[in-house]
Design a protein around this motif. Structure first.
Motif, PDB file in Angstrom:
ATOM      1  N   ALA A  91      -6.912  15.883  -4.910  1.00 43.76           N
ATOM      2  CA  ALA A  91      -5.898  16.567  -3.223  1.00 43.76           C
ATOM      3  C   ALA A  91      -4.877  16.316  -3.627  1.00 43.76           C
ATOM      4  O   ALA A  91      -5.239  14.887  -3.913  1.00 43.76           O
ATOM      5  CB  ALA A  91      -7.021  16.665  -2.093  1.00 43.76           C
ATOM      6  N   VAL A  92      -3.562  16.723  -3.330  1.00 42.87           N
ATOM      7  CA  VAL A  92      -2.968  15.671  -2.776  1.00 42.87           C
ATOM      8  C   VAL A  92      -2.667  15.777  -1.197  1.00 42.87           C
ATOM      9  O   VAL A  92      -2.607  16.651  -0.628  1.00 42.87           O
ATOM     10  CB  VAL A  92      -1.870  16.991  -3.531  1.00 42.87           C
ATOM     11  CG1 VAL A  92       0.052  16.792  -3.227  1.00 42.87           C
ATOM     12  CG2 VAL A  92      -2.142  17.161  -4.995  1.00 42.87           C
ATOM     13  N   ALA A  93      -2.005  14.464  -1.303  1.00 44.36           N
ATOM     14  CA  ALA A  93      -1.564  14.276   0.232  1.00 44.36           C
ATOM     15  C   ALA A  93      -0.199  14.552   0.449  1.00 44.36           C
ATOM     16  O   ALA A  93       0.114  13.307  -0.022  1.00 44.36           O
ATOM     17  CB  ALA A  93      -2.705  13.403   0.879  1.00 44.36           C
ATOM     18  N   PHE A  94       0.367  14.876   0.906  1.00 45.10           N
ATOM     19  CA  PHE A  94       2.037  15.176   1.493  1.00 45.10           C
ATOM     20  C   PHE A  94       2.089  14.249   3.022  1.00 45.10           C
ATOM     21  O   PHE A  94       1.754  14.928   4.351  1.00 45.10           O
ATOM     22  CB  PHE A  94       2.468  16.673   1.788  1.00 45.10           C
ATOM     23  CG  PHE A  94       2.391  17.444   0.132  1.00 45.10           C
ATOM     24  CD1 PHE A  94       3.179  17.135  -0.698  1.00 45.10           C
ATOM     25  CD2 PHE A  94       0.928  18.222   0.360  1.00 45.10           C
ATOM     26  CE1 PHE A  94       3.364  17.907  -1.721  1.00 45.10           C
ATOM     27  CE2 PHE A  94       1.404  19.173  -0.687  1.00 45.10           C
ATOM     28  CZ  PHE A  94       2.303  18.976  -1.603  1.00 45.10           C
ATOM     29  N   VAL A  95       2.550  12.869   2.618  1.00 44.52           N
ATOM     30  CA  VAL A  95       2.414  12.060   3.634  1.00 44.52           C
ATOM     31  C   VAL A  95       3.919  11.864   4.442  1.00 44.52           C
ATOM     32  O   VAL A  95       4.795  12.415   4.267  1.00 44.52           O
ATOM     33  CB  VAL A  95       1.444  10.575   3.781  1.00 44.52           C
ATOM     34  CG1 VAL A  95       0.594  10.664   3.637  1.00 44.52           C
ATOM     35  CG2 VAL A  95       2.836  10.092   2.330  1.00 44.52           C
ATOM     36  N   GLU A  96       3.763  11.620   5.571  1.00 46.78           N
ATOM     37  CA  GLU A  96       5.039  11.874   6.439  1.00 46.78           C
ATOM     38  C   GLU A  96       5.893  10.667   7.156  1.00 46.78           C
ATOM     39  O   GLU A  96       6.786  10.213   7.609  1.00 46.78           O
ATOM     40  CB  GLU A  96       5.034  12.758   7.194  1.00 46.78           C
ATOM     41  CG  GLU A  96       5.202  14.435   6.462  1.00 46.78           C
ATOM     42  CD  GLU A  96       5.375  15.400   8.057  1.00 46.78           C
ATOM     43  OE1 GLU A  96       5.768  15.145   9.170  1.00 46.78           O
ATOM     44  OE2 GLU A  96       5.273  16.281   7.335  1.00 46.78           O
ATOM     45  N   THR A  97       4.809   8.948   7.269  1.00 45.30           N
ATOM     46  CA  THR A  97       4.991   8.278   7.889  1.00 45.30           C
ATOM     47  C   THR A  97       3.856   7.299   7.416  1.00 45.30           C
ATOM     48  O   THR A  97       2.975   7.529   6.341  1.00 45.30           O
ATOM     49  CB  THR A  97       4.434   7.935  10.168  1.00 45.30           C
ATOM     50  OG1 THR A  97       2.392   8.463   9.827  1.00 45.30           O
ATOM     51  CG2 THR A  97       5.350   9.837  10.076  1.00 45.30           C
ATOM     52  N   THR A  98       4.197   6.321   7.387  1.00 41.54           N
ATOM     53  CA  THR A  98       4.072   4.868   7.461  1.00 41.54           C
ATOM     54  C   THR A  98       2.136   4.408   8.011  1.00 41.54           C
ATOM     55  O   THR A  98       1.489   4.704   7.506  1.00 41.54           O
ATOM     56  CB  THR A  98       4.514   3.720   8.103  1.00 41.54           C
ATOM     57  OG1 THR A  98       5.532   3.430   7.600  1.00 41.54           O
ATOM     58  CG2 THR A  98       3.597   2.628   7.647  1.00 41.54           C
ATOM     59  N   GLU A  99       2.109   4.850   8.968  1.00 45.82           N
ATOM     60  CA  GLU A  99       0.435   5.541  10.401  1.00 45.82           C
ATOM     61  C   GLU A  99      -0.302   6.213   9.060  1.00 45.82           C
ATOM     62  O   GLU A  99      -1.683   6.166   9.305  1.00 45.82           O
ATOM     63  CB  GLU A  99       0.894   5.993  11.644  1.00 45.82           C
ATOM     64  CG  GLU A  99      -0.652   5.623  12.100  1.00 45.82           C
ATOM     65  CD  GLU A  99      -0.023   6.844  13.471  1.00 45.82           C
ATOM     66  OE1 GLU A  99      -1.184   6.629  14.245  1.00 45.82           O
ATOM     67  OE2 GLU A  99       0.811   7.283  13.939  1.00 45.82           O
ATOM     68  N   GLU A 100       0.530   7.229   8.434  1.00 46.46           N
ATOM     69  CA  GLU A 100      -0.449   8.423   7.694  1.00 46.46           C
ATOM     70  C   GLU A 100      -0.598   7.960   7.024  1.00 46.46           C
ATOM     71  O   GLU A 100      -1.951   7.924   5.982  1.00 46.46           O
ATOM     72  CB  GLU A 100       0.307   9.950   7.386  1.00 46.46           C
ATOM     73  CG  GLU A 100       0.411  10.323   8.843  1.00 46.46           C
ATOM     74  CD  GLU A 100       0.793  12.042   8.298  1.00 46.46           C
ATOM     75  OE1 GLU A 100       1.234  12.592   9.683  1.00 46.46           O
ATOM     76  OE2 GLU A 100       1.960  12.125   7.480  1.00 46.46           O
ATOM     77  N   VAL A 101      -0.016   6.952   5.871  1.00 48.37           N
ATOM     78  CA  VAL A 101       0.079   6.463   4.873  1.00 48.37           C
ATOM     79  C   VAL A 101      -1.566   5.036   5.075  1.00 48.37           C
ATOM     80  O   VAL A 101      -2.095   5.357   3.746  1.00 48.37           O
ATOM     81  CB  VAL A 101       0.853   5.597   3.992  1.00 48.37           C
ATOM     82  CG1 VAL A 101       0.572   4.570   3.084  1.00 48.37           C
ATOM     83  CG2 VAL A 101       1.954   6.839   3.833  1.00 48.37           C
ATOM     84  N   SER A 102      -1.479   4.976   6.302  1.00 45.88           N
ATOM     85  CA  SER A 102      -2.310   4.261   6.761  1.00 45.88           C
ATOM     86  C   SER A 102      -3.632   4.428   7.223  1.00 45.88           C
ATOM     87  O   SER A 102      -4.424   3.649   6.256  1.00 45.88           O
ATOM     88  CB  SER A 102      -2.165   3.457   7.356  1.00 45.88           C
ATOM     89  OG  SER A 102      -2.844   1.894   8.357  1.00 45.88           O
ATOM     90  N   ARG A 103      -3.482   4.980   7.684  1.00 51.48           N
ATOM     91  CA  ARG A 103      -4.796   5.879   7.854  1.00 51.48           C
ATOM     92  C   ARG A 103      -5.454   6.425   6.783  1.00 51.48           C
ATOM     93  O   ARG A 103      -6.709   5.927   6.108  1.00 51.48           O
ATOM     94  CB  ARG A 103      -4.482   6.554   8.838  1.00 51.48           C
ATOM     95  CG  ARG A 103      -4.258   6.461  10.033  1.00 51.48           C
ATOM     96  CD  ARG A 103      -3.792   7.454  10.948  1.00 51.48           C
ATOM     97  NE  ARG A 103      -5.448   8.415  11.626  1.00 51.48           N
ATOM     98  CZ  ARG A 103      -5.683   9.148  11.622  1.00 51.48           C
ATOM     99  NH1 ARG A 103      -4.338   9.629  12.726  1.00 51.48           N
ATOM    100  NH2 ARG A 103      -6.952   9.899  12.237  1.00 51.48           N
ATOM    101  N   LEU A 104      -4.665   6.678   5.466  1.00 54.00           N
ATOM    102  CA  LEU A 104      -5.491   7.745   4.677  1.00 54.00           C
ATOM    103  C   LEU A 104      -5.788   6.162   3.354  1.00 54.00           C
ATOM    104  O   LEU A 104      -6.654   6.618   2.753  1.00 54.00           O
ATOM    105  CB  LEU A 104      -4.642   8.275   3.655  1.00 54.00           C
ATOM    106  CG  LEU A 104      -5.084   9.146   2.439  1.00 54.00           C
ATOM    107  CD1 LEU A 104      -6.073  10.208   3.169  1.00 54.00           C
ATOM    108  CD2 LEU A 104      -3.719  10.097   1.829  1.00 54.00           C
TER     109      LEU A 104
END
Length: 463
Positions: free
Chosen positions: A47-60
């Protein structure tokens, strides 16, 4: 009876809760994230995750770490050593939407950006402030990728590499923790230098989500020139003499006769297919003139065929675009062929021996090659072109690469001056650094990423 959930399915199910449609399993999108500009076999991520914030990177990352699912960071996809190939599949973490320029301190000449910002975007933003960011690898790469690979390029001889340009980082670790390294001061003498640890770590230790960069003032005067030579050795020896004379050239780039043949055809240049130096000078009008005259005198003594000047911005841009398009020009020179590139860097006094020796090795192996180089700092690339229809073409190209690297190491050099390790240079690390150094590197990896989810399969053989 309890039925265990597949780890990947568990990650995808929870990640969709905060990423929504920005978590994609679409085949065409996965194919776009299966490789960079290298010759390594592509591998589709799950899968490909298109992240937009540091919080999203952290959670993922915390989620993937909990379930042991691999994560491969992806920026612009321009790497040449297989950094973005998701060899263990898992999640391709696309940072290309993190494109904010967050803070500019013009008086202190520093800026804070997100990793998806390109150097072109940053310099367009800075131009009205009289500032610029000098690290110029030539491709349309992202600043996050440039940090990850410790990139440099044509301006490194005067302004340094990403190591010198980066003041601090925000990094998300494998378990989701967010740390900030470095700061806005130009020097610091407290604690371990974690900023430098993550620069060049190629996404194996964490994901960079913010970058604080050092900027420079736009030079008062800029001038470029081209000088051609009858032999490759004369062009390289000119470079060595210029650097040893301490002339502060901003850029000094080499193209051998084969590369010039390719660039003349591809970029419509009005030059002869001869070994060529591309030069640029920055400073005051008087300083630029003095530098250029000093280099011209050295080149003339070595048989250089006069300078072709490019004073105005349009002419300079055309000249440097041709140099930046050298990779594409080389690949277009022989229809049906594709290329891999070496990245050897040697002490400046050994440069002629390394470059001329690389060309001689190629001729002896009957391989088509084009040589370009950031020769002011001892770095050169031999683009090895092989026919895709030949089942042994790629392996023969790798064999020439190994010989060129071996010669570079014997001269006190390194296997990679700017492209990084990725997949393509892993086999040379033990030879260059020794087993004890690799053990220390592996221990750092194990401490920061004990489950081995961060860009697995890269950097170390057997990782």
């Amino acid at each position: 009876m309890n039925i265990e959930t597949n780890p990947l399915d568990a990650v995808l199910a929870e990640a969709r809760g905060f990423l929504g449609e920005r978590l994609s399993t679409n085949t065409s999108i996965r194919e776009q994230h299966s490789k960079g500009e290298d010759a390594n076999p592509p591998v589709l991520p799950d899968a490909v995750a298109f992240v937009e914030t540091t919080e999203e990177v952290s959670r993922l990352l915390a989620l993937c770490n909990r379930h042991g699912v691999p994560v491969t960071p992806f920026g612009a996809g321009t790497s040449l050593e297989g950094h973005v190939v998701p060899v263990r599949r898992g999640i391709s973490l696309d940072l290309s939407r993190m494109t904010a320029i967050l803070e500019l301190n013009a008086e202190d000449m520093d800026v804070l950006v997100e990793p998806g910002v390109s150097r072109h975007q940053l310099n367009d933003y800075l131009r009205d402030q009289g500032l610029f960011f000098p690290v110029d690898p030539g491709s349309h790469c992202s600043l996050g990728g440039m940090v990850a690979t410790r990139a440099s390029g044509t301006n490194a001889v005067r302004y340094g590499t990403m190591r010198e340009a980066t003041l601090g980082l925000e990094v998300v670790l494998a378990d989701g923790r967010v740390i900030t390294t470095g700061g806005r001061t130009r020097k610091s003498a407290n604690g371990y230098d974690l900023t430098r640890l993550f620069i060049g770590s190629e996404g194996t230790l964490g994901v960079v989500t913010k970058i604080r960069l050092r900027l420079h003032g736009i030079p008062e005067a800029t001038s470029a020139a081209v000088c051609q030579f009858d032999s490759l050795a004369a062009a390289v020896e000119t470079t060595i003499m210029v650097m040893q004379a301490g002339i502060p050239v901003a850029r000094i780039e080499l193209a051998d006769a084969d590369q010039m043949r390719a660039s003349i055809a591809y970029s419509k240049l009005d030059f002869e297919p001869l070994p060529t130096l591309f030069l640029e000078f920055h400073g005051s009008p008087a300083g630029v003139t003095e530098q250029a005259e000093a280099v011209e005198a050295i080149a003339a003594d070595m048989g250089g065929k006069g300078f072709a000047w490019a004073h105005d911005a349009e002419a300079r841009n055309k000249l440097w675009k041709a140099r930046h398009d050298a990779w594409w020009a080389a690949n277009a020179l022989y229809p049906g062929c594709r290329g891999i590139t070496t990245d050897v860097c040697v002490p400046i006094s050994k440069l002629a021996e390394a470059i001329v020796g690389a060309k001689e090795q190629a001729v002896a192996m009957e391989q088509n090659t084009c040589i370009v180089g950031h020769v002011g700092d001892g770095n050169f690339h031999c683009v090895i072109l092989f026919p895709e229809s030949d089942p042994r073409g790629l392996e023969r190209a790798w064999e020439l690469d190994r010989r060129i690297v071996a010669q570079g190491l014997a001269l006190g050099g390194t296997c990679s001056g700017e492209h990084g390790v990725g997949l393509g240079k892993r086999e040379f690390l033990a030879q260059e650094h020794g087993a004890d150094v690799l053990d220390v590197m592996r221990s750092l990896k194990a401490t920061l990423d004990p489950k081995g989810i961060m860009n697995p399969g890269k950097m170390f053989p057997g990782n």
